[in-house]
Design a protein around this motif. Sequence first.
Motif, PDB file in Angstrom:
ATOM      1  N   GLY A 120     -41.055   9.595 -19.674  1.00 31.32           N
ATOM      2  CA  GLY A 120     -42.054   8.534 -19.594  1.00 31.32           C
ATOM      3  C   GLY A 120     -42.770   8.311 -20.913  1.00 31.32           C
ATOM      4  N   GLY A 167     -44.045   3.727 -19.253  1.00 26.08           N
ATOM      5  CA  GLY A 167     -43.694   5.134 -19.076  1.00 26.08           C
ATOM      6  C   GLY A 167     -44.144   5.708 -17.747  1.00 26.08           C
ATOM      7  N   GLU A 168     -45.301   5.243 -17.236  1.00 21.77           N
ATOM      8  CA  GLU A 168     -45.780   5.754 -15.951  1.00 21.77           C
ATOM      9  C   GLU A 168     -44.798   5.422 -14.828  1.00 21.77           C
ATOM     10  OE1 GLU A 168     -47.609   4.493 -18.239  1.00 21.77           O
ATOM     11  OE2 GLU A 168     -49.184   5.984 -18.592  1.00 21.77           O
ATOM     12  N   ASN A 226     -42.883   5.021 -23.423  1.00 24.02           N
ATOM     13  CA  ASN A 226     -44.164   4.431 -23.837  1.00 24.02           C
ATOM     14  C   ASN A 226     -44.205   4.101 -25.323  1.00 24.02           C
ATOM     15  OD1 ASN A 226     -45.680   4.065 -21.538  1.00 24.02           O
ATOM     16  ND2 ASN A 226     -46.593   6.109 -21.594  1.00 24.02           N
ATOM     17  N   THR A 283     -41.595   4.739 -15.371  1.00 29.96           N
ATOM     18  CA  THR A 283     -40.335   5.398 -15.711  1.00 29.96           C
ATOM     19  C   THR A 283     -40.313   6.830 -15.207  1.00 29.96           C
ATOM     20  OG1 THR A 283     -40.052   4.031 -17.676  1.00 29.96           O
ATOM     21  CG2 THR A 283     -38.834   6.100 -17.605  1.00 29.96           C
ATOM     22  N   ARG A 284     -41.410   7.565 -15.426  1.00 34.42           N
ATOM     23  CA  ARG A 284     -41.376   8.972 -15.016  1.00 34.42           C
ATOM     24  C   ARG A 284     -41.295   9.125 -13.505  1.00 34.42           C
ATOM     25  NH1 ARG A 284     -47.034  12.236 -14.999  1.00 34.42           N
ATOM     26  NH2 ARG A 284     -48.494  10.602 -15.616  1.00 34.42           N
TER      27      ARG A 284
END
Length: 338
Positions: free
Chosen positions: A87, A98-99, A91, A101-102
Motif C-alpha cells: 500500500g 494505497g489504503e 501511495n 490497495t493494502r
Amino acid sequence: MQRSTRQLLQFVVFLGLAVVFTWLAFAGQDLNALREMLGETRWAYVGLALVLTLLGHWARAARWQLLLRNAGMPVKLSHALVSLLNGYFVNLGVPRLGEITRCGVLNRLSGTPVLTAAGTVVAERAVDVLVLVLIALGFFLTAGGKFLAAGEELVLQPVVEFLSGKIGWLVLLGGLGLLGLGILFLWARGRKRDAGKSLLNRSREWAAQLYGGLVSALRLPGFGRFALLTLAIWVSYYSAPLLSLLALDLGHPELLTVAFAAFLFGSLARTVPLPAGSVGAYHYLVSSVLLLWGYSESEGLGLATLNHGVQTLFYLLAGLGSWIALVVLQQRALAPEK
C-alpha cells in the motif's frame, strides 16, 4: 464529470502543486553546496534510520493485525506487513490509493473481506489523526511564540508589502476573478447545490468514520499492546529527522526540539496528497521551519532532502520486496498439497 476523469484531474492538479512546491524549495539555492553537504553524509546514521523505519512499519502491521483480529479476521503478521508495504509503495505514485490497495492485497493473501478490512484502516487512521493533533497541540503550547513571531515576519509582512503595490492588487483581483468564474461555472452546470450537499455529506461521513474508528480502537481488548505499538510507530517517525540531522552533522543546542519540529511539520506535509511522498511540500515546509532555529536555507533543504530521500528509498525497496513476497506467497497458496 465521470469519476475516472475527476481522479485524473485531481492527480494532474496535485502533480502541478508538487512541481510548484519543489520550485519554491529549490529556486535560488546553491545546488553545488547542497551536493557537497549530502556527499559528506555519515551513512551509519542513515542505515540506522532505515532499520528503525522498518521496525516502525512492523509495529504498524502488528497494530493492524490487532484491529483485524478484533473484527473477527485473524491474519498472519507476515500477510499484514506485505499488504501494508504494498500500500505504501502504491501511495508513492497515487496518493490515498494505497489504503485501498493494502486491503485488496490482504484479501488475496488471507481472504479477508475488503470492506471489513477498510473499516480497520479507518480505525487506524482515526488514532493517528488524534495522536498527530495532540502532538501538534503540545508542540505549539511550548514553542508557539517562536512561530507567531516568525509568522508575522515571514508571512504577514511580505503579504502586506506585496499588496501595497499595484501588481499585488492585480494578482488579488485576478484570483478573485478566477474564483468568481469557478462559482459561475458550477452554477451554470446546475451542480452548485448538489456539490455543496455532496461535500457536506462527505464531511459528515468522514467525521463519523473517524469517530467510529476511534471508539472501536479504544474498546480493543488488547489496548495496552495497541498503545505500545502506536508509541513505537511515532517514535520511529521522530527518529528519522533526528538521525538525518546527526548524519549531516547539523548539531544544535536544541537538537531534540529541532528534530521534533522537522518531524511534526514533515508529518503535516505528508498529509497533502502529493505524489512521491508529498515531494516539494515536504522540502519547502521542513526547510522553512528550520530557519526558526538559525539554520541556513541550504542546511534546512539538505535535511529535508536527505530525510525525504531516505524515506522514499525505504518505500521503494520495501515495496519491491513486498511485491516479490506477494507473488511468492500466492504461488505457495496455489501449489497443490503433497
